[in-house]
Scaffold this active site. Structure first.
Site, PDB file in Angstrom:
ATOM      1  N   ASP A  10       0.867  -1.184   0.000  1.00 19.54           N
ATOM      2  CA  ASP A  10       0.000   0.000   0.000  1.00 19.54           C
ATOM      3  C   ASP A  10       0.906   1.237   0.000  1.00 19.54           C
ATOM      4  O   ASP A  10       2.138   1.132  -0.154  1.00 19.54           O
ATOM      5  CB  ASP A  10      -1.021  -0.048   1.157  1.00 19.54           C
ATOM      6  CG  ASP A  10      -0.439   0.288   2.523  1.00 19.54           C
ATOM      7  OD1 ASP A  10       0.789   0.535   2.623  1.00 19.54           O
ATOM      8  OD2 ASP A  10      -1.217   0.319   3.494  1.00 19.54           O
ATOM      9  N   HIS A 135       8.519 -30.352  11.987  1.00 15.70           N
ATOM     10  CA  HIS A 135       7.783 -29.118  11.681  1.00 15.70           C
ATOM     11  C   HIS A 135       6.623 -29.368  10.724  1.00 15.70           C
ATOM     12  O   HIS A 135       5.676 -28.587  10.684  1.00 15.70           O
ATOM     13  CB  HIS A 135       8.733 -28.066  11.104  1.00 15.70           C
ATOM     14  CG  HIS A 135       9.887 -27.800  12.005  1.00 15.70           C
ATOM     15  ND1 HIS A 135       9.743 -27.195  13.238  1.00 15.70           N
ATOM     16  CD2 HIS A 135      11.205 -28.096  11.879  1.00 15.70           C
ATOM     17  CE1 HIS A 135      10.913 -27.127  13.827  1.00 15.70           C
ATOM     18  NE2 HIS A 135      11.824 -27.674  13.029  1.00 15.70           N
TER      19      HIS A 135
HETATM   20  C1  RB5 Z   1      -2.269   2.804   6.158  1.00 18.12           C
HETATM   21  O1  RB5 Z   1      -2.290   4.109   6.589  1.00 18.12           O
HETATM   22  C2  RB5 Z   1      -1.784   1.867   7.258  1.00 18.12           C
HETATM   23  O2  RB5 Z   1      -2.794   1.657   8.175  1.00 18.12           O
HETATM   24  C3  RB5 Z   1      -1.302   0.583   6.681  1.00 18.12           C
HETATM   25  O3  RB5 Z   1      -0.252   0.840   5.807  1.00 18.12           O
HETATM   26  C4  RB5 Z   1      -0.764  -0.488   7.615  1.00 18.12           C
HETATM   27  O4  RB5 Z   1       0.184   0.023   8.472  1.00 18.12           O
HETATM   28  C5  RB5 Z   1      -1.776  -1.332   8.276  1.00 18.12           C
HETATM   29  O5  RB5 Z   1      -1.477  -2.332   8.946  1.00 18.12           O
END
Ligand code: RB5
Length: 147
Positions: A10, A135
């Protein structure tokens, strides 16, 4: 052995993704980068889903997902059947995630200050081998939780 890796992130891990991608390409890997690129906000569950679905098509050695902390995107990836996503804190955990847990995904946070370099963690993960043996029963139990 396949030399393909799938990646997705992201907006919290764009730079880190680029750094790891550059390393992987230098190491001879073909990288399927499902984004996102700079300035594009994205929801980490969507990115985890995209990377997982691409990986599950087959032909990939492993997947790497990244968000701000690595936490949300690893949680989401672990909801996908067939994905075992590790969130290593350091080199030891990165190694053990392969050797003991047979992780097929690893996750990192672009906003986390790690004591060990993320590229080194990816490298040790790639170079380590799943031990199986005692494992295997435990990994099988993890996978049975999907049913
Ligand atoms: C996005 O702002 C943030 O929440 C995301 O990148 C992440 O850290 C979530 O776990």
């Amino acid at each position: 052995m396949s030399k393909k890796v799938v990646m997705a992130n992201d907006h919290g891990a764009v730079e880190l993704k680029e750094e790891v991608k550059t390393f992987l390409k230098g190491a001879g890997y073909e990288v399927c980068d499902l984004g996102v690129a700079a300035e594009e906000a994205a929801d980490y569950p969507d990115q985890a889903e995209k990377a997982s679905k691409e990986y599950l098509k087959g032909g990939y050695e492993f997947g790497i997902v990244m968000c701000g902390t690595g936490i949300g995107i690893s949680m989401a990836a672990n909801k996908m059947d067939g994905i075992r996503c590790a969130l290593p804190q350091n080199l030891f955990a990165a190694e053990m995630s392969k050797v003991h847990n047979d992780a097929n995904f690893i996750s990192f946070g672009g906003r986390i200050v790690y004591g060990d370099s993320v590229v080194e963690m990816v490298k040790v993960f790639m170079e380590s081998e799943y031990e199986g043996g005692r494992h295997a029963r435990r990994v099988e139990k993890i996978m049975n939780l999907e049913n």
